[in-house]
Design a protein around this motif. Structure first.
Motif, PDB file in Angstrom:
ATOM      1  N   GLY A  52      23.584  38.628  42.417  1.00  0.00           N
ATOM      2  CA  GLY A  52      24.739  37.887  44.329  1.00  0.00           C
ATOM      3  C   GLY A  52      23.699  39.666  45.501  1.00  0.00           C
ATOM      4  O   GLY A  52      23.036  40.230  45.427  1.00  0.00           O
ATOM      5  N   PHE A  53      25.283  39.720  46.101  1.00  0.00           N
ATOM      6  CA  PHE A  53      24.760  40.132  47.120  1.00  0.00           C
ATOM      7  C   PHE A  53      25.540  41.183  47.600  1.00  0.00           C
ATOM      8  O   PHE A  53      27.112  40.654  47.251  1.00  0.00           O
ATOM      9  CB  PHE A  53      24.321  39.431  48.561  1.00  0.00           C
ATOM     10  CG  PHE A  53      22.979  38.489  48.409  1.00  0.00           C
ATOM     11  CD1 PHE A  53      21.620  39.520  49.008  1.00  0.00           C
ATOM     12  CD2 PHE A  53      22.978  37.147  48.439  1.00  0.00           C
ATOM     13  CE1 PHE A  53      21.009  38.460  48.516  1.00  0.00           C
ATOM     14  CE2 PHE A  53      22.147  36.961  47.439  1.00  0.00           C
ATOM     15  CZ  PHE A  53      20.508  37.158  48.338  1.00  0.00           C
ATOM     16  N   VAL A  54      25.607  43.016  47.891  1.00  0.00           N
ATOM     17  CA  VAL A  54      27.187  43.626  47.741  1.00  0.00           C
ATOM     18  C   VAL A  54      26.108  44.669  49.090  1.00  0.00           C
ATOM     19  O   VAL A  54      25.000  44.402  49.064  1.00  0.00           O
ATOM     20  CB  VAL A  54      26.576  44.665  46.683  1.00  0.00           C
ATOM     21  CG1 VAL A  54      27.422  43.715  45.344  1.00  0.00           C
ATOM     22  CG2 VAL A  54      25.565  45.447  46.691  1.00  0.00           C
ATOM     23  N   PHE A  81      30.700  36.946  40.959  1.00  0.00           N
ATOM     24  CA  PHE A  81      31.276  38.357  40.000  1.00  0.00           C
ATOM     25  C   PHE A  81      31.673  39.063  40.741  1.00  0.00           C
ATOM     26  O   PHE A  81      31.546  39.479  41.964  1.00  0.00           O
ATOM     27  CB  PHE A  81      30.471  38.177  39.224  1.00  0.00           C
ATOM     28  CG  PHE A  81      29.098  38.914  39.374  1.00  0.00           C
ATOM     29  CD1 PHE A  81      29.241  40.227  39.491  1.00  0.00           C
ATOM     30  CD2 PHE A  81      28.290  38.506  39.674  1.00  0.00           C
ATOM     31  CE1 PHE A  81      28.491  41.209  39.315  1.00  0.00           C
ATOM     32  CE2 PHE A  81      26.816  39.493  39.732  1.00  0.00           C
ATOM     33  CZ  PHE A  81      26.966  41.133  39.235  1.00  0.00           C
ATOM     34  N   THR A  82      32.633  39.603  40.096  1.00  0.00           N
ATOM     35  CA  THR A  82      33.229  40.974  40.227  1.00  0.00           C
ATOM     36  C   THR A  82      33.281  41.948  39.977  1.00  0.00           C
ATOM     37  O   THR A  82      33.364  41.338  38.360  1.00  0.00           O
ATOM     38  CB  THR A  82      34.776  40.993  40.629  1.00  0.00           C
ATOM     39  OG1 THR A  82      35.515  39.996  40.995  1.00  0.00           O
ATOM     40  CG2 THR A  82      35.788  42.512  40.725  1.00  0.00           C
ATOM     41  N   ALA A  83      32.675  43.013  40.213  1.00  0.00           N
ATOM     42  CA  ALA A  83      32.167  44.089  39.375  1.00  0.00           C
ATOM     43  C   ALA A  83      33.024  45.801  39.482  1.00  0.00           C
ATOM     44  O   ALA A  83      33.410  45.646  40.490  1.00  0.00           O
ATOM     45  CB  ALA A  83      31.311  44.759  39.875  1.00  0.00           C
ATOM     46  N   ASP A  84      34.128  46.417  37.920  1.00  0.00           N
ATOM     47  CA  ASP A  84      34.320  47.061  38.445  1.00  0.00           C
ATOM     48  C   ASP A  84      33.352  48.354  39.070  1.00  0.00           C
ATOM     49  O   ASP A  84      32.164  48.801  38.921  1.00  0.00           O
ATOM     50  CB  ASP A  84      35.155  47.299  37.220  1.00  0.00           C
ATOM     51  CG  ASP A  84      36.234  48.249  38.036  1.00  0.00           C
ATOM     52  OD1 ASP A  84      36.363  48.906  38.489  1.00  0.00           O
ATOM     53  OD2 ASP A  84      37.087  48.577  36.877  1.00  0.00           O
ATOM     54  N   VAL A 103      21.244  42.117  44.046  1.00  0.00           N
ATOM     55  CA  VAL A 103      21.351  42.667  42.950  1.00  0.00           C
ATOM     56  C   VAL A 103      21.542  41.480  41.581  1.00  0.00           C
ATOM     57  O   VAL A 103      21.492  40.674  41.982  1.00  0.00           O
ATOM     58  CB  VAL A 103      22.822  43.700  42.800  1.00  0.00           C
ATOM     59  CG1 VAL A 103      22.344  45.171  43.218  1.00  0.00           C
ATOM     60  CG2 VAL A 103      23.771  43.074  42.824  1.00  0.00           C
ATOM     61  N   ARG A 104      21.571  42.967  40.329  1.00  0.00           N
ATOM     62  CA  ARG A 104      21.816  41.730  38.867  1.00  0.00           C
ATOM     63  C   ARG A 104      21.745  42.009  38.321  1.00  0.00           C
ATOM     64  O   ARG A 104      21.471  43.549  37.924  1.00  0.00           O
ATOM     65  CB  ARG A 104      20.159  41.051  38.604  1.00  0.00           C
ATOM     66  CG  ARG A 104      19.664  40.691  37.670  1.00  0.00           C
ATOM     67  CD  ARG A 104      18.624  40.330  36.486  1.00  0.00           C
ATOM     68  NE  ARG A 104      18.349  39.117  36.018  1.00  0.00           N
ATOM     69  CZ  ARG A 104      18.788  40.130  34.265  1.00  0.00           C
ATOM     70  NH1 ARG A 104      18.343  41.117  34.307  1.00  0.00           N
ATOM     71  NH2 ARG A 104      18.614  39.179  33.656  1.00  0.00           N
TER      72      ARG A 104
END
Length: 147
Positions: free
Chosen positions: A137-139, A108-111, A129-130
């Motif tokens: 996913g992972f960042v 997914f994409t997070a702003d 992260v959740r």
């Protein structure tokens, strides 16, 4: 030791401690008020919403001196913070990956400004992260604040 020397030694010790963060905590179930002094009689600076990460730079009894995502320093009561860890996205349109690698597919994409729960640290500068919607996913650590 004379009184002035004692004061100087304590001041230097506090300055050294204050310059090094020793922990991150998140705001608990209710928003917390940040004050300009370690007292409810101090001036109220602003309110931090629940879940937001804060960097603890100094503990003074039941009060903590904290730094927020904008770098502002203030005081809050320790009882309002939780050991649960969260991070805030620092970049717009951050791709949260399926695996801890640049080539992995985006889950997914997070702003910028989105709050994510920290699940675990992974080797190579990545974290798991959740999102509050349950997506995981992972960042890269450098793409978020709070770790």
């Amino acid at each position: 030791m004379t009184f002035p020397r004692l004061i100087a030694a304590l001041t230097m010790t506090l300055a050294t401690t204050a310059s090094q963060a020793y922990d991150f905590k998140s705001v608990g179930a209710a928003p917390v008020i940040l004050y300009d002094a370690p007292s409810t009689k101090g001036g109220k600076l602003f309110v931090v919403p629940r879940g937001a990460p804060l960097e603890v730079v100094l503990a003074y009894g039941e009060w903590l001196k904290v730094r927020d995502v904008n770098g502002e320093l203030a005081w809050t009561e320790a009882k309002g913070l939780s050991a649960k860890r969260t991070v805030i996205v620092k970049t717009p349109n951050l791709k949260v990956r399926a695996a801890p690698e640049e080539a992995a597919a985006a889950v997914f994409t997070a702003d910028k400004g989105v709050l994510l729960e920290l699940s675990e640290s992974v080797a190579g500068g990545w974290i798991k992260v959740r999102h509050r919607d349950g997506l995981i996913g992972f960042v890269k650590q450098s793409e978020v604040w709070g770790i």
